[in-house]
Design a protein around this motif. Structure first.
Motif, PDB file in Angstrom:
ATOM      1  N   SER A  32       0.851  -1.182   0.000  1.00 25.01           N
ATOM      2  CA  SER A  32       0.000   0.000   0.000  1.00 25.01           C
ATOM      3  C   SER A  32       0.886   1.230   0.000  1.00 25.01           C
ATOM      4  O   SER A  32       2.108   1.135   0.189  1.00 25.01           O
ATOM      5  N   TYR A  33       0.241   2.388  -0.208  1.00 25.74           N
ATOM      6  CA  TYR A  33       0.987   3.639  -0.124  1.00 25.74           C
ATOM      7  C   TYR A  33       0.593   4.303   1.186  1.00 25.74           C
ATOM      8  O   TYR A  33      -0.554   4.726   1.350  1.00 25.74           O
ATOM      9  N   GLY A  34       1.522   4.393   2.115  1.00 28.36           N
ATOM     10  CA  GLY A  34       1.214   4.999   3.398  1.00 28.36           C
ATOM     11  C   GLY A  34       0.774   3.979   4.428  1.00 28.36           C
ATOM     12  O   GLY A  34       0.546   2.803   4.120  1.00 28.36           O
ATOM     13  N   THR A  35       0.619   4.443   5.637  1.00 24.88           N
ATOM     14  CA  THR A  35       0.347   3.540   6.755  1.00 24.88           C
ATOM     15  C   THR A  35      -0.845   3.982   7.589  1.00 24.88           C
ATOM     16  O   THR A  35      -0.996   3.558   8.729  1.00 24.88           O
ATOM     17  N   GLY A  36      -1.689   4.827   7.047  1.00 23.79           N
ATOM     18  CA  GLY A  36      -2.793   5.359   7.847  1.00 23.79           C
ATOM     19  C   GLY A  36      -3.890   4.361   8.142  1.00 23.79           C
ATOM     20  O   GLY A  36      -4.734   4.594   9.000  1.00 23.79           O
ATOM     21  N   GLY A  37      -3.886   3.237   7.431  1.00 27.88           N
ATOM     22  CA  GLY A  37      -4.923   2.233   7.656  1.00 27.88           C
ATOM     23  C   GLY A  37      -6.085   2.346   6.685  1.00 27.88           C
ATOM     24  O   GLY A  37      -6.834   1.403   6.506  1.00 27.88           O
ATOM     25  N   GLY A  71      -1.707   2.239  19.730  1.00 27.27           N
ATOM     26  CA  GLY A  71      -0.906   3.422  20.021  1.00 27.27           C
ATOM     27  C   GLY A  71       0.067   3.782  18.930  1.00 27.27           C
ATOM     28  O   GLY A  71       0.417   4.937  18.738  1.00 27.27           O
ATOM     29  N   GLY A  72       0.482   2.767  18.167  1.00 26.68           N
ATOM     30  CA  GLY A  72       1.464   3.016  17.126  1.00 26.68           C
ATOM     31  C   GLY A  72       0.876   3.332  15.780  1.00 26.68           C
ATOM     32  O   GLY A  72       1.600   3.483  14.798  1.00 26.68           O
ATOM     33  N   GLY A  73      -0.444   3.449  15.711  1.00 22.84           N
ATOM     34  CA  GLY A  73      -1.070   3.732  14.432  1.00 22.84           C
ATOM     35  C   GLY A  73      -1.934   2.575  13.972  1.00 22.84           C
ATOM     36  O   GLY A  73      -2.376   1.752  14.762  1.00 22.84           O
ATOM     37  N   ALA A  74      -2.172   2.507  12.677  1.00 22.86           N
ATOM     38  CA  ALA A  74      -3.053   1.473  12.125  1.00 22.86           C
ATOM     39  C   ALA A  74      -2.390   0.117  12.209  1.00 22.86           C
ATOM     40  O   ALA A  74      -1.215  -0.046  11.866  1.00 22.86           O
ATOM     41  N   ASP A  75      -3.139  -0.864  12.678  1.00 22.73           N
ATOM     42  CA  ASP A  75      -2.679  -2.237  12.682  1.00 22.73           C
ATOM     43  C   ASP A  75      -2.989  -2.867  11.329  1.00 22.73           C
ATOM     44  O   ASP A  75      -3.609  -2.266  10.477  1.00 22.73           O
ATOM     45  N   GLY A  76      -2.576  -4.088  11.165  1.00 25.13           N
ATOM     46  CA  GLY A  76      -2.922  -4.796   9.951  1.00 25.13           C
ATOM     47  C   GLY A  76      -4.397  -5.155   9.950  1.00 25.13           C
ATOM     48  O   GLY A  76      -5.120  -4.950  10.923  1.00 25.13           O
ATOM     49  N   LEU A  77      -4.844  -5.673   8.834  1.00 28.81           N
ATOM     50  CA  LEU A  77      -6.228  -6.097   8.705  1.00 28.81           C
ATOM     51  C   LEU A  77      -6.487  -7.320   9.573  1.00 28.81           C
ATOM     52  O   LEU A  77      -5.660  -8.243   9.632  1.00 28.81           O
ATOM     53  N   THR A  78      -7.647  -7.336  10.227  1.00 26.53           N
ATOM     54  CA  THR A  78      -8.131  -8.527  10.925  1.00 26.53           C
ATOM     55  C   THR A  78      -9.252  -9.113  10.080  1.00 26.53           C
ATOM     56  O   THR A  78     -10.253  -8.435   9.828  1.00 26.53           O
ATOM     57  N   PHE A  79      -9.067 -10.332   9.632  1.00 24.36           N
ATOM     58  CA  PHE A  79     -10.010 -10.985   8.727  1.00 24.36           C
ATOM     59  C   PHE A  79     -10.928 -11.950   9.463  1.00 24.36           C
ATOM     60  O   PHE A  79     -10.547 -12.539  10.486  1.00 24.36           O
ATOM     61  N   GLY A  80     -12.132 -12.140   8.911  1.00 26.04           N
ATOM     62  CA  GLY A  80     -12.966 -13.249   9.321  1.00 26.04           C
ATOM     63  C   GLY A  80     -12.454 -14.537   8.681  1.00 26.04           C
ATOM     64  O   GLY A  80     -11.483 -14.523   7.916  1.00 26.04           O
ATOM     65  N   LYS A  81     -13.125 -15.640   8.982  1.00 25.16           N
ATOM     66  CA  LYS A  81     -12.670 -16.932   8.473  1.00 25.16           C
ATOM     67  C   LYS A  81     -13.115 -17.189   7.038  1.00 25.16           C
ATOM     68  O   LYS A  81     -12.712 -18.179   6.435  1.00 25.16           O
ATOM     69  N   GLY A  82     -13.979 -16.328   6.537  1.00 29.22           N
ATOM     70  CA  GLY A  82     -14.374 -16.442   5.147  1.00 29.22           C
ATOM     71  C   GLY A  82     -15.678 -17.187   4.943  1.00 29.22           C
ATOM     72  O   GLY A  82     -16.095 -18.013   5.764  1.00 29.22           O
ATOM     73  N   THR A  83     -16.326 -16.889   3.824  1.00 26.10           N
ATOM     74  CA  THR A  83     -17.517 -17.615   3.378  1.00 26.10           C
ATOM     75  C   THR A  83     -17.251 -18.116   1.970  1.00 26.10           C
ATOM     76  O   THR A  83     -16.880 -17.334   1.080  1.00 26.10           O
ATOM     77  N   HIS A  84     -17.429 -19.428   1.795  1.00 23.37           N
ATOM     78  CA  HIS A  84     -17.215 -20.045   0.484  1.00 23.37           C
ATOM     79  C   HIS A  84     -18.518 -19.992  -0.296  1.00 23.37           C
ATOM     80  O   HIS A  84     -19.520 -20.576   0.125  1.00 23.37           O
TER      81      HIS A  84
END
Lengths: 114, 116
Positions: free
Chosen positions: A94-99, B98-111
């Motif tokens: 992605s571009y940037g880290t804002g979420g 506190g450090g900003g945006a975290d990564g995406l948290t995904f559900g387990k999915g629907t097939h």
């Protein structure tokens, strides 16, 4: 314009070995995130790299480490492989880290640990 | 901590019929929500996202989703499915620490299975 690329596509390792996976981000992107997707599960966030530093990390042990290079490409290293590390490893850029930015995913590297 | 629940592991729909895939989230603040699709052997592709504003969001391939804060839901809909829509669908949320945006948290999915 090439999208996110990952190498290799498939990999077979044995327990205790070490593995390195590679990711090239989409052109113009400066942030790379790594995810682990076990069979039948949704992806789980491992960590994110920006400006060559790890800025966020999910709930993964320090056997999982990474690196980002000046050209924004990235590597994921896993040491002392366990059977449970068998999964599809996805890289997203992605571009940037804002979420709020759209993350573009590569096709993944499928790792099998025997 | 944030979480995403997709209650339906598999859904079968006839081609041309309407579709609704359910997604419930748990997050204390206003969530940033996403729907991704994953076809076999391919990476995830973003269908749509919600950050704020209009609670009905339009995406690619004729998909839309509606954010309902009172129900903590973000269901994905399509009025008429095509055989090419058969895939795995993931709902995801991004949270902030506190450090900003975290990564995406995904559900387990629907097939999603499409019947001819």
């Amino acid at each position: 314009d090439a999208g996110v690329t990952q190498s290799p596509t498939h990999l077979i390792k044995t327990r205790g070995q070490q593995v390195t996976l590679r990711c090239s981000p989409k052109s113009g992107h400066d942030t790379v995130s790594w995810y682990q997707q076990a069979l039948g599960q949704g992806p789980q966030f491992i960590f994110q790299y920006y400006e060559e530093e790890e800025r966020q990390r999910g709930n993964f042990p320090d056997r999982f480490s990474g690196h980002q290079f000046p050209n924004y490409s990235s590597e994921l290293n896993v040491n002392a492989l366990l059977l449970g590390d068998s999964a599809l490893y996805l890289c997203a850029s992605s571009y940037g880290t804002g979420g709020l930015e759209t993350q573009y995913f590569g096709p993944g590297t499928r790792l099998l640990v025997l | 901590a944030q979480s995403v629940t997709q209650p339906d592991i598999h859904i079968t729909v006839s081609e041309g019929a309407s579709l609704e895939l359910r997604c419930n989230y748990s997050y204390g603040a206003t969530p940033y929500l996403f729907w991704y699709v994953q076809s076999p052997g391919q990476g995830l592709q973003l269908l749509l996202k919600y950050f704020s504003g209009d609670t009905l969001v339009q995406g690619i391939k004729g998909f839309e989703a509606e954010f309902k804060r009172s129900q903590s839901s973000f269901n994905l809909r399509k009025p008429s499915v095509h055989w090419s829509d058969a895939a795995e669908y993931f709902c995801a949320v991004v949270a902030y620490s506190g450090g900003g945006a975290d990564g995406l948290t995904f559900g387990k999915g629907t097939h999603l299975i499409i019947q001819p």
